[in-house]
Design an enzyme around this catalytic site. Structure first.
Site, PDB file in Angstrom:
ATOM      1  N   ARG A  16      46.073  32.763  43.682  1.00 55.26           N
ATOM      2  CA  ARG A  16      44.915  33.036  42.825  1.00 55.26           C
ATOM      3  C   ARG A  16      45.255  32.523  41.435  1.00 55.26           C
ATOM      4  NH1 ARG A  16      41.240  38.396  41.878  1.00 55.26           N
ATOM      5  NH2 ARG A  16      40.521  37.671  43.911  1.00 55.26           N
ATOM      6  N   HIS A  20      35.931  30.689  45.978  1.00 49.52           N
ATOM      7  CA  HIS A  20      36.535  31.925  46.501  1.00 49.52           C
ATOM      8  C   HIS A  20      36.201  32.024  47.996  1.00 49.52           C
ATOM      9  CE1 HIS A  20      38.394  35.721  46.554  1.00 49.52           C
ATOM     10  NE2 HIS A  20      37.553  36.462  45.865  1.00 49.52           N
ATOM     11  N   GLN A  32      36.491  35.402  50.177  1.00 47.74           N
ATOM     12  CA  GLN A  32      35.411  36.357  49.888  1.00 47.74           C
ATOM     13  C   GLN A  32      34.156  35.993  50.674  1.00 47.74           C
ATOM     14  OE1 GLN A  32      35.164  39.169  47.606  1.00 47.74           O
ATOM     15  NE2 GLN A  32      33.323  39.367  48.844  1.00 47.74           N
ATOM     16  N   ASP A  41      27.185  39.047  41.000  1.00 46.77           N
ATOM     17  CA  ASP A  41      28.606  39.057  40.626  1.00 46.77           C
ATOM     18  C   ASP A  41      28.656  39.351  39.125  1.00 46.77           C
ATOM     19  OD1 ASP A  41      31.360  38.548  40.421  1.00 46.77           O
ATOM     20  OD2 ASP A  41      31.142  36.372  40.466  1.00 46.77           O
ATOM     21  N   CYS A  86      30.525  40.944  45.311  1.00 39.44           N
ATOM     22  CA  CYS A  86      31.923  40.752  45.721  1.00 39.44           C
ATOM     23  C   CYS A  86      32.839  41.840  45.165  1.00 39.44           C
ATOM     24  CB  CYS A  86      32.401  39.377  45.275  1.00 39.44           C
ATOM     25  SG  CYS A  86      32.205  39.122  43.497  1.00 39.44           S
ATOM     26  N   ARG A 134      36.866  42.483  54.034  1.00 47.57           N
ATOM     27  CA  ARG A 134      37.912  41.587  53.510  1.00 47.57           C
ATOM     28  C   ARG A 134      39.186  41.704  54.355  1.00 47.57           C
ATOM     29  NH1 ARG A 134      37.735  39.671  48.255  1.00 47.57           N
ATOM     30  NH2 ARG A 134      39.334  38.287  49.109  1.00 47.57           N
TER      31      ARG A 134
HETATM   32  N1  NVA Z   1      33.386  35.661  39.345  1.00 46.22           N
HETATM   33  C1  NVA Z   1      34.393  36.692  39.393  1.00 46.22           C
HETATM   34  C2  NVA Z   1      34.728  37.026  40.813  1.00 46.22           C
HETATM   35  C3  NVA Z   1      35.678  38.183  40.984  1.00 46.22           C
HETATM   36  C4  NVA Z   1      36.032  38.436  42.403  1.00 46.22           C
HETATM   37  C5  NVA Z   1      35.606  36.256  38.611  1.00 46.22           C
HETATM   38  O1  NVA Z   1      36.037  35.097  38.766  1.00 46.22           O
HETATM   39  O2  NVA Z   1      36.156  37.055  37.853  1.00 46.22           O
HETATM   40  N1   CP Z   2      36.267  40.361  45.252  1.00 48.56           N
HETATM   41  C1   CP Z   2      37.550  40.160  44.909  1.00 48.56           C
HETATM   42  O1   CP Z   2      38.133  39.081  45.106  1.00 48.56           O
HETATM   43  O2   CP Z   2      38.134  41.264  44.387  1.00 48.56           O
HETATM   44  P1   CP Z   2      39.548  41.320  43.669  1.00 48.56           P
HETATM   45  O3   CP Z   2      39.425  40.553  42.385  1.00 48.56           O
HETATM   46  O4   CP Z   2      39.789  42.774  43.453  1.00 48.56           O
HETATM   47  O5   CP Z   2      40.569  40.680  44.565  1.00 48.56           O
END
Ligand code: NVA
Ligand code: CP
Length: 316
Positions: free
Chosen positions: A106, A132, A135, A227, A267, A295
């Site tokens: 990540r 992602h 997800q 989101d 998400c 998930r």
């Molecule tokens: N768009 C959000 C998704 C979190 C799972 C982010 O990148 O923070």
């Molecule tokens: N939706 C998601 O990826 O959650 P986290 O950021 O908690 O992993």
């Protein structure tokens, strides 16, 4: 399947369906307490985890999933690794490939691509600012469990045109979904992503549209997805974003325009009272908690397919 899982765009429809069917099977076994049937599948395997950004669901579901399948995990803290002192991503990827059987990353999209280019083991995208995929595979499973078919499904994403929106759009293009990205001006998805998804949609019978008006966009929607308005790394833009996204809240009034049996996804993590009201998040149209639960089952399917002894199914 490709060696790495970087984007939904790289998967064929057959591969997406295979992952989902596999996840359903794993979930059934998990819920029936038949874990003995899956508990040895990744015995002796080690999954590395690099998280440059915070995570709850992705990290815990990958760690728990790996352990439930008999494998182990190692979290690589970048600050405590030689990456922090300038060792290249390429050298790091080459070396740790010799210790691990797969890795979830990540972080910045550029970092992920460079890591994947040099790694000799499967690299799984655990979220970048662009995509992602893990997800969205879980979201697809949850939508199908709610009894809806992908063909002719009207799925409206209301919010910021970044990672979640992009990956949903790719999935929509592949699966024949009628997808609308409803974003404020200036927050639309990138042109290249729209172009790629639209090409796929032309083949699958789906459609990709971009609108700015939430009420018009969600008219007769089967699925509404939202989101956060402030993604990880955008914290300095909070004030402007809260202002620009204000009319894009998913609330009871907005749901009135959608089909009565419309399902709502997010998400998570959610900012209650910003992009979604608690009333909707916890309400009867929400399948958000099932979505989060899935998930785990989807991660397990991914781990078995990418790290397990199914190498005949891997395109290398
Ligand atoms: N768009 C959000 C998704 C979190 C799972 C982010 O990148 O923070
Ligand atoms: N939706 C998601 O990826 O959650 P986290 O950021 O908690 O992993």
């Amino acid at each position: 399947m490709e060696k790495n899982l970087i984007s939904i765009y790289d998967l064929t429809v057959r591969e997406i369906k295979e992952i989902l069917e596999f996840a359903i099977d794993i979930k059934k076994k998990h819920l029936k307490g038949q874990e003995v049937l899956t508990s040895g599948l990744l015995k002796g395997k080690i999954l590395g985890l690099i998280f440059q950004k915070p995570s709850t669901r992705t990290r815990v579901s990958f760690e728990a999933g790996m352990k439930q399948l008999g494998g182990e995990t190692i979290l690589l803290d970048i600050k405590e690794s030689q990456l922090s002192r300038g060792e290249t991503i390429a050298d790091t990827a080459k070396v740790i490939s010799k210790y691990l059987n797969g890795i979830v990353v990540r972080g910045e999209h550029k970092f992920l691509l460079e890591f994947a280019k040099h790694a000799l083991i499967p690299v799984i995208n655990g979220l970048t600012e662009v995509t992602h995929p893990c997800q969205i595979l879980s979201d697809l499973l949850t939508i199908s469990e709610s009894g809806k078919n992908f063909k002719n499904l009207k799925l409206v994403f209301v919010g910021d045109g970044n990672n979640i929106c992009n990956s949903l759009m790719f999935a929509a293009g592949k699966l024949g979904i009628d997808f609308i990205a409803c974003c404020p001006a200036g927050y639309e998805p990138g042109a290249q992503i729209i172009e790629k998804a639209t090409k796929d949609a032309k083949k699958s019978g789906g459609s990709i549209d971009l609108f700015h008006n939430p009420a018009q966009s969600v008219k007769d929607a089967d699925v509404i997805y939202t989101d956060t308005w402030v993604s990880m790394g955008q914290e300095t833009e909070v004030k402007k974003r809260l202002h620009d996204f204000k009319p894009y809240q998913v609330n009871k009034e907005l749901l009135k325009y959608a089909k009565q049996d419309c399902v709502v996804l997010h998400c998570l993590p959610a900012h209650r009272g910003q992009e979604i009201t608690s009333e909707v998040l916890d309400g009867k149209n929400s399948i958000i908690w099932e979505q989060a639960e899935n998930r785990l089952h989807v991660q397990k399917a991914i781990l078995i397919l990418w790290l397990g002894n199914k190498k005949n199914k891997m395109r290398r």
